[in-house]
Design a protein around this motif. Structure first.
Motif, PDB file in Angstrom:
ATOM      1  N   CYS A  13       6.572  -3.124  48.094  1.00 10.46           N
ATOM      2  CA  CYS A  13       6.485  -1.640  47.942  1.00 10.46           C
ATOM      3  C   CYS A  13       7.186  -1.349  46.426  1.00 10.46           C
ATOM      4  O   CYS A  13       8.270  -1.893  46.234  1.00 10.46           O
ATOM      5  CB  CYS A  13       7.251  -1.069  49.148  1.00 10.46           C
ATOM      6  N   GLY A  14       6.368  -0.617  45.740  1.00  4.35           N
ATOM      7  CA  GLY A  14       7.117  -0.067  44.329  1.00  4.35           C
ATOM      8  C   GLY A  14       8.274   0.881  44.464  1.00  4.35           C
ATOM      9  O   GLY A  14       8.810   1.204  43.439  1.00  4.35           O
ATOM     10  N   GLN A  35       3.261   6.904  52.505  1.00  2.00           N
ATOM     11  CA  GLN A  35       2.802   8.061  51.429  1.00  2.00           C
ATOM     12  C   GLN A  35       4.264   8.486  51.210  1.00  2.00           C
ATOM     13  O   GLN A  35       4.489   9.064  50.051  1.00  2.00           O
ATOM     14  CB  GLN A  35       2.158   9.096  52.210  1.00  2.00           C
ATOM     15  N   GLY A  36       5.408   8.415  52.062  1.00  2.00           N
ATOM     16  CA  GLY A  36       6.503   8.640  51.679  1.00  2.00           C
ATOM     17  C   GLY A  36       7.198   7.981  50.326  1.00  2.00           C
ATOM     18  O   GLY A  36       7.717   8.422  49.630  1.00  2.00           O
ATOM     19  N   CYS A  37       6.872   6.545  50.471  1.00  2.00           N
ATOM     20  CA  CYS A  37       7.358   5.765  49.590  1.00  2.00           C
ATOM     21  C   CYS A  37       6.682   6.188  48.017  1.00  2.00           C
ATOM     22  O   CYS A  37       7.240   6.111  47.191  1.00  2.00           O
ATOM     23  CB  CYS A  37       7.329   4.225  50.047  1.00  2.00           C
ATOM     24  N   GLN A  38       5.341   6.402  48.625  1.00  2.00           N
ATOM     25  CA  GLN A  38       4.382   6.556  47.165  1.00  2.00           C
ATOM     26  C   GLN A  38       4.976   7.852  46.438  1.00  2.00           C
ATOM     27  O   GLN A  38       5.191   7.994  45.314  1.00  2.00           O
ATOM     28  CB  GLN A  38       2.954   6.870  47.657  1.00  2.00           C
ATOM     29  N   LYS A  39       5.232   8.836  47.215  1.00  2.00           N
ATOM     30  CA  LYS A  39       6.097  10.306  46.626  1.00  2.00           C
ATOM     31  C   LYS A  39       7.198   9.970  46.138  1.00  2.00           C
ATOM     32  O   LYS A  39       7.570  10.474  44.855  1.00  2.00           O
ATOM     33  CB  LYS A  39       6.128  11.278  47.743  1.00  2.00           C
ATOM     34  N   ARG A  40       8.355   9.007  46.628  1.00  2.00           N
ATOM     35  CA  ARG A  40       9.409   8.997  46.018  1.00  2.00           C
ATOM     36  C   ARG A  40       9.428   8.133  44.524  1.00  2.00           C
ATOM     37  O   ARG A  40      10.096   8.393  43.724  1.00  2.00           O
ATOM     38  CB  ARG A  40      10.309   8.093  46.831  1.00  2.00           C
ATOM     39  N   ALA A  41       8.311   7.158  44.420  1.00  2.00           N
ATOM     40  CA  ALA A  41       8.084   6.571  43.235  1.00  2.00           C
ATOM     41  C   ALA A  41       7.218   7.376  42.226  1.00  2.00           C
ATOM     42  O   ALA A  41       6.891   6.705  41.080  1.00  2.00           O
ATOM     43  CB  ALA A  41       7.485   5.167  43.610  1.00  2.00           C
ATOM     44  N   TRP A  42       6.748   8.420  42.581  1.00  2.00           N
ATOM     45  CA  TRP A  42       5.805   8.956  41.893  1.00  2.00           C
ATOM     46  C   TRP A  42       6.188   9.635  40.319  1.00  2.00           C
ATOM     47  O   TRP A  42       5.520   9.176  39.170  1.00  2.00           O
ATOM     48  CB  TRP A  42       5.113  10.291  42.433  1.00  2.00           C
ATOM     49  N   ALA A  43       7.312   9.984  40.263  1.00  2.00           N
ATOM     50  CA  ALA A  43       8.187  10.384  39.013  1.00  2.00           C
ATOM     51  C   ALA A  43       8.006   9.177  37.903  1.00  2.00           C
ATOM     52  O   ALA A  43       7.890   9.286  36.814  1.00  2.00           O
ATOM     53  CB  ALA A  43       9.642  10.974  39.384  1.00  2.00           C
ATOM     54  N   VAL A  44       8.513   7.997  38.557  1.00  2.00           N
ATOM     55  CA  VAL A  44       8.207   6.589  37.508  1.00  2.00           C
ATOM     56  C   VAL A  44       6.841   6.252  37.439  1.00  2.00           C
ATOM     57  O   VAL A  44       6.561   5.925  36.253  1.00  2.00           O
ATOM     58  CB  VAL A  44       9.320   5.713  38.034  1.00  2.00           C
TER      59      VAL A  44
END
Length: 343
Positions: A13-14, A35-44
């Motif tokens: 997981c990124g 999707q929660g992890c995806q949203k948290r990593a989106w800024a990077v």
């Protein structure tokens, strides 16, 4: 994890680092738990998401016009990102578009044209378009000398690019002359312990290997790898490149166990830094297959060759030289297995 000598593909997981994840971003370069992890990593992640960058580029083009400087910069960034992901057709398309825009905006011989030509030459080389790559690197070399003088890292970079093209065309003496010029320039600029010095040493070792000078090639590759271990992070593609070249040379001089260990280390790096399918993964797997074949492990070799062929079909295309080589290796195993009708 090792399974039958092959390092399994790491799916991390990124965002949180958990393993065994399945959700993949639309750009296919990053994976997540949910999707929660995806949203948290989106800024990077958005800075290297090709889907998002392409969407932004199209908006800029609609607002500013197709020949705007900012559109050229966005096209260059997108093309270079595709290049790192081994999506070479898309990389060439967008870097060529950036080059066209920079020539419209700045005219000939600008800094932007110069850097873009170097990247485009590298893409052409990886596509096997050697004449186009050679022409591009020579043009960039002329610009670099005019803009930066005869002794600069830009000149050394393009000498190295020209030499790689010559080496792949089998013009080994001419290639070695250019490599030596680049090597001397890098050492003068940076000293011995530098990534660019390691890179050109690795390229010189390939020439020596092609000339049958495996002992000299091996010593040079070990030196290049030692420099990269000191100067690069442990999970870096250039370190993986050195491991591949060294592993192949170990195999040629019949140091098979060392070759296998070296190739497996490099494969682990490639799979950690490229969640997406990458041609370098195929090269490592093919190299491991050849070690297995030489060790008499024909079933394991066949598995590796078939996997490499699938990767090459997906990354560099079904008509590529890489696919042809993998299929040839499959036929060699079939012959050794006595399955002549299938070979």
């Amino acid at each position: 994890k090792m399974e039958g000598g092959l390092i399994e593909k790491v799916r991390i997981c990124g965002a949180c680092g958990a393993g065994g994840v399945l959700l993949k971003c639309a750009c296919k370069s990053e994976m997540y738990c949910n999707q929660g992890c995806q949203k948290r990593a989106w800024a990077v992640h958005r800075r290297k998401c090709t889907v998002d960058l392409l969407r932004k580029l199209e908006k800029q083009r609609a607002r500013l016009g197709r020949d705007a400087e900012d559109v050229g910069l966005a096209a260059s960034d997108l093309g270079l990102l595709f290049k790192t992901q081994d999506r070479l057709d898309e990389a060439a398309k967008w870097v060529e578009e950036a080059l066209r825009i920079f020539r419209v905006v700045y005219g000939e011989s600008s800094h932007n044209e110069s850097s873009t030509l170097g990247a485009l030459g590298d893409i052409y080389k990886r596509q096997g378009r050697l004449e186009e790559a050679l022409t591009t690197h020579k043009l960039e070399l002329r610009i670099a000398r005019r803009v930066h003088g005869d002794e600069s890292d830009q000149v050394a970079n393009q000498l190295n690019g020209v030499a790689v093209c010559l080496q792949r065309q089998g013009l080994y003496d001419r290639a070695m002359d250019k490599f030596e010029q680049a090597h001397d320039m890098y050492r003068s600029l940076y000293g011995e312990d530098h990534e660019d010095v390691a890179a050109v040493l690795g390229n010189m070792a390939i020439v020596l290997s092609r000339q049958g000078k495996d002992a000299e090639a091996l010593a040079m590759q070990e030196k290049a790898l030692a420099i990269r271990r000191r100067t690069l992070p442990p999970d870096h593609q250039h370190l993986a490149n050195s491991l591949f070249n060294l592993g192949e040379t170990y195999r040629r001089v019949e140091r098979l166990e060392e070759g296998l260990a070296t190739l497996e280390e490099g494969l682990g790096i490639v799979r950690r830094i490229h969640p997406e399918t990458h041609s370098l993964e195929g090269r490592f797997i093919e190299g491991i297959g050849t070690v297995y074949r030489l060790q008499g492990q024909l079933d394991e070799a066949m598995e590796m060759y078939k996997k490499a062929a699938r990767i090459f079909r997906k990354t560099v295309g079904p008509e590529s030289a890489e696919v042809g080589k993998a299929l040839h290796n499959i036929s060699l195993v079939l012959v050794e297995q006595g399955k002549y009708e299938k070979a």
